[in-house]
Write a protein that holds these residues in place. Sequence first.
Motif, PDB file in Angstrom:
ATOM      1  N   LEU A 228       8.959  -1.714 -12.196  1.00  0.00           N
ATOM      2  CA  LEU A 228       9.596  -1.994 -11.237  1.00  0.00           C
ATOM      3  C   LEU A 228       9.576  -3.381 -10.458  1.00  0.00           C
ATOM      4  CD1 LEU A 228       9.122   1.517  -9.322  1.00  0.00           C
ATOM      5  CD2 LEU A 228      11.531   0.709 -10.482  1.00  0.00           C
ATOM      6  N   LEU A 229       8.471  -3.791 -10.379  1.00  0.00           N
ATOM      7  CA  LEU A 229       8.206  -5.240 -10.060  1.00  0.00           C
ATOM      8  C   LEU A 229       8.765  -6.318 -10.976  1.00  0.00           C
ATOM      9  CD1 LEU A 229       4.433  -4.556  -8.542  1.00  0.00           C
ATOM     10  CD2 LEU A 229       6.422  -5.104  -7.117  1.00  0.00           C
TER      11      LEU A 229
ATOM     12  N   ILE B  96       9.255  -9.865  -8.841  1.00  0.00           N
ATOM     13  CA  ILE B  96       8.620  -9.973  -7.538  1.00  0.00           C
ATOM     14  C   ILE B  96       7.443 -10.247  -8.076  1.00  0.00           C
ATOM     15  CG2 ILE B  96       7.399  -8.844  -5.587  1.00  0.00           C
ATOM     16  CD1 ILE B  96       9.974  -6.763  -5.682  1.00  0.00           C
ATOM     17  N   ALA B  97       6.576 -11.184  -7.311  1.00  0.00           N
ATOM     18  CA  ALA B  97       5.394 -11.799  -7.784  1.00  0.00           C
ATOM     19  C   ALA B  97       4.325 -11.081  -7.205  1.00  0.00           C
ATOM     20  CB  ALA B  97       5.106 -13.393  -7.465  1.00  0.00           C
TER      21      ALA B  97
ATOM     22  N   GLU C 252       0.837  -1.101  -0.071  1.00  0.00           N
ATOM     23  CA  GLU C 252      -0.090  -0.129   0.094  1.00  0.00           C
ATOM     24  C   GLU C 252       0.719   1.319   0.163  1.00  0.00           C
ATOM     25  OE1 GLU C 252      -4.179   1.702   1.509  1.00  0.00           O
ATOM     26  OE2 GLU C 252      -3.081   0.219   3.009  1.00  0.00           O
ATOM     27  N   VAL C 253       1.697   1.432  -0.943  1.00  0.00           N
ATOM     28  CA  VAL C 253       2.475   2.423  -1.320  1.00  0.00           C
ATOM     29  C   VAL C 253       2.949   2.604  -2.630  1.00  0.00           C
ATOM     30  CG1 VAL C 253       4.741   1.307  -0.599  1.00  0.00           C
ATOM     31  CG2 VAL C 253       4.608   3.868  -0.478  1.00  0.00           C
ATOM     32  N   VAL C 254       3.248   3.830  -3.221  1.00  0.00           N
ATOM     33  CA  VAL C 254       3.559   3.569  -4.788  1.00  0.00           C
ATOM     34  C   VAL C 254       5.196   3.607  -4.674  1.00  0.00           C
ATOM     35  CG1 VAL C 254       3.446   5.003  -7.058  1.00  0.00           C
ATOM     36  CG2 VAL C 254       1.593   4.605  -5.597  1.00  0.00           C
ATOM     37  N   PRO C 255       5.825   2.509  -5.329  1.00  0.00           N
ATOM     38  CA  PRO C 255       7.277   2.697  -5.452  1.00  0.00           C
ATOM     39  C   PRO C 255       7.752   3.584  -6.635  1.00  0.00           C
ATOM     40  CG  PRO C 255       6.344   0.737  -5.927  1.00  0.00           C
ATOM     41  CD  PRO C 255       5.278   1.460  -5.431  1.00  0.00           C
ATOM     42  N   SER C 256       8.110   4.745  -6.501  1.00  0.00           N
ATOM     43  CA  SER C 256       8.279   5.608  -7.648  1.00  0.00           C
ATOM     44  C   SER C 256       9.662   5.791  -7.805  1.00  0.00           C
ATOM     45  CB  SER C 256       7.757   7.000  -7.072  1.00  0.00           C
ATOM     46  OG  SER C 256       7.685   7.955  -8.122  1.00  0.00           O
TER      47      SER C 256
ATOM     48  N   VAL D  47      12.148   0.969  -1.856  1.00  0.00           N
ATOM     49  CA  VAL D  47      11.291   0.206  -0.839  1.00  0.00           C
ATOM     50  C   VAL D  47      10.991  -1.197  -1.067  1.00  0.00           C
ATOM     51  CG1 VAL D  47      10.389   2.496   0.303  1.00  0.00           C
ATOM     52  CG2 VAL D  47       9.138   1.122  -1.443  1.00  0.00           C
ATOM     53  N   LEU D  48      11.031  -1.409  -2.205  1.00  0.00           N
ATOM     54  CA  LEU D  48      10.650  -2.765  -2.817  1.00  0.00           C
ATOM     55  C   LEU D  48      11.799  -3.977  -2.557  1.00  0.00           C
ATOM     56  CD1 LEU D  48       9.338  -2.304  -6.494  1.00  0.00           C
ATOM     57  CD2 LEU D  48       7.906  -2.927  -4.330  1.00  0.00           C
TER      58      LEU D  48
END
Length: 441
Positions: free
Chosen positions: A103-104, A109-110, A44-48, A70-71
């Motif tokens: 990014l994912l 990252i699944a 629940e955060v946008v990794p930007s 943060v990811l």
Amino acid sequence: MTTLTVALSGDCMATRGALITSDPAAERLRGLLRGADFAFTNLEVVPSDGRGHPVHNAAGGGGLIADAGVLDEITEAGFSVLGCANNHALDMGVDGVLGTLDLLDARRIAYAGIGTDLPAARRPRYVDRPGGGLALIACSSTFLPGQEAAAPSPELPGRPGLNPLRHGATLAVTGAQMEVLREIDARTGLRARRAEARTLLGIDPALPSPERLTLYGARFQVAEEPGLTTVCDRTDLDEIARWVAEARGRADVVLVSVHSHEPGPTPEEPGEFLRAFAHRMVDEGADAVVGHGPHFLRGIELYRGRPIFYSLGNIVSQIELADRVPAEDYANIGAAPGTVAPGRYFAELSGHGSRLFAPHRRYWRSLVPVLTFDDGTLVGVRLHPVGLGFGEPVHRRGRPRLAGPAEAEEILADVARLAEPYGTTVKAGDAGSGELLLDGG
């Protein structure tokens, strides 16, 4: 016999580093997460990385945006499977959600619940381990209009966004109350303003029948007793259910994630639509439904022998440590951008710890259930209470660790109380953990 374990958690609002501290209780939590075949959390955060633009009035209160790093912190903490459908997924708009996808994917990252269009956001994500595979379907009932993904047409591409679970509320009123509402509709001039709509449609859209009325955005229905109920959008419900049924035949474990802030009769109870949704998912083949959104624990139900966690609260909460604040959020405290630093903004927003989340102990308590499956059959659910440092300074709290004996006992007692209305039994165990009795539902 093949054994698979799945660790579940709620909302992960990571904006800084070292989510797992040097506290031995935090290290034990990391071991728990890493030791599971799959460890789920809701991102629940946008990794930007700078892509996109802030969206005004993000549902749930302000933007929640952090550095893309943060990811790496989240995966280092032990989380391996992410749900991404929630009311902050599009805080940086459509370009921002496309950036999140990139990014994912780059980190392998699944994830599930967001996509380049509606079919992509709806689809399950399959994750394989040597012992078996997991399918994740993620959706959200809380979002702003336009943040839901849209399907392509023959002429245009679809819209990137989240997998929506729309719902509607109906207010039951007596016949006498309906007459009062009709009088308000007529005498305030609202009915007259619908003249053009009546001309174009041939009917009054607010008055589809003598027993029904739509007024001020609310739907009213004549009934014997007043009340309120919420119902899933039929299309969303059926489409998500179809993918669950598809996943049932393609994975050992099927997990459904649903983000929902909407309350039922009390804040601790889920909306009626959410319970109906969870039951339908289990009917279609889900092994577990994991809810999150209200930022505190809700009840646990065993339905057809499958656990439904209506909310697991927060697993990481570093909202007040975010350092990317939209101009419109600064304006909420009467400050112009550049005149107030992020730390001051969050201090003013929270009344220096006197309102919002800071003073509420239940916000800083959570639960990590670990589900054990033998050859696809659920054989155990271990409940691990988690503390997030209630009362600690803002820069220290919000990072999880297994709760100490006294706090764990309080959390488990609260969980047992919340589960009782569903006929579900929670038994306190040893070493500060609990157990969900699977023969209770």
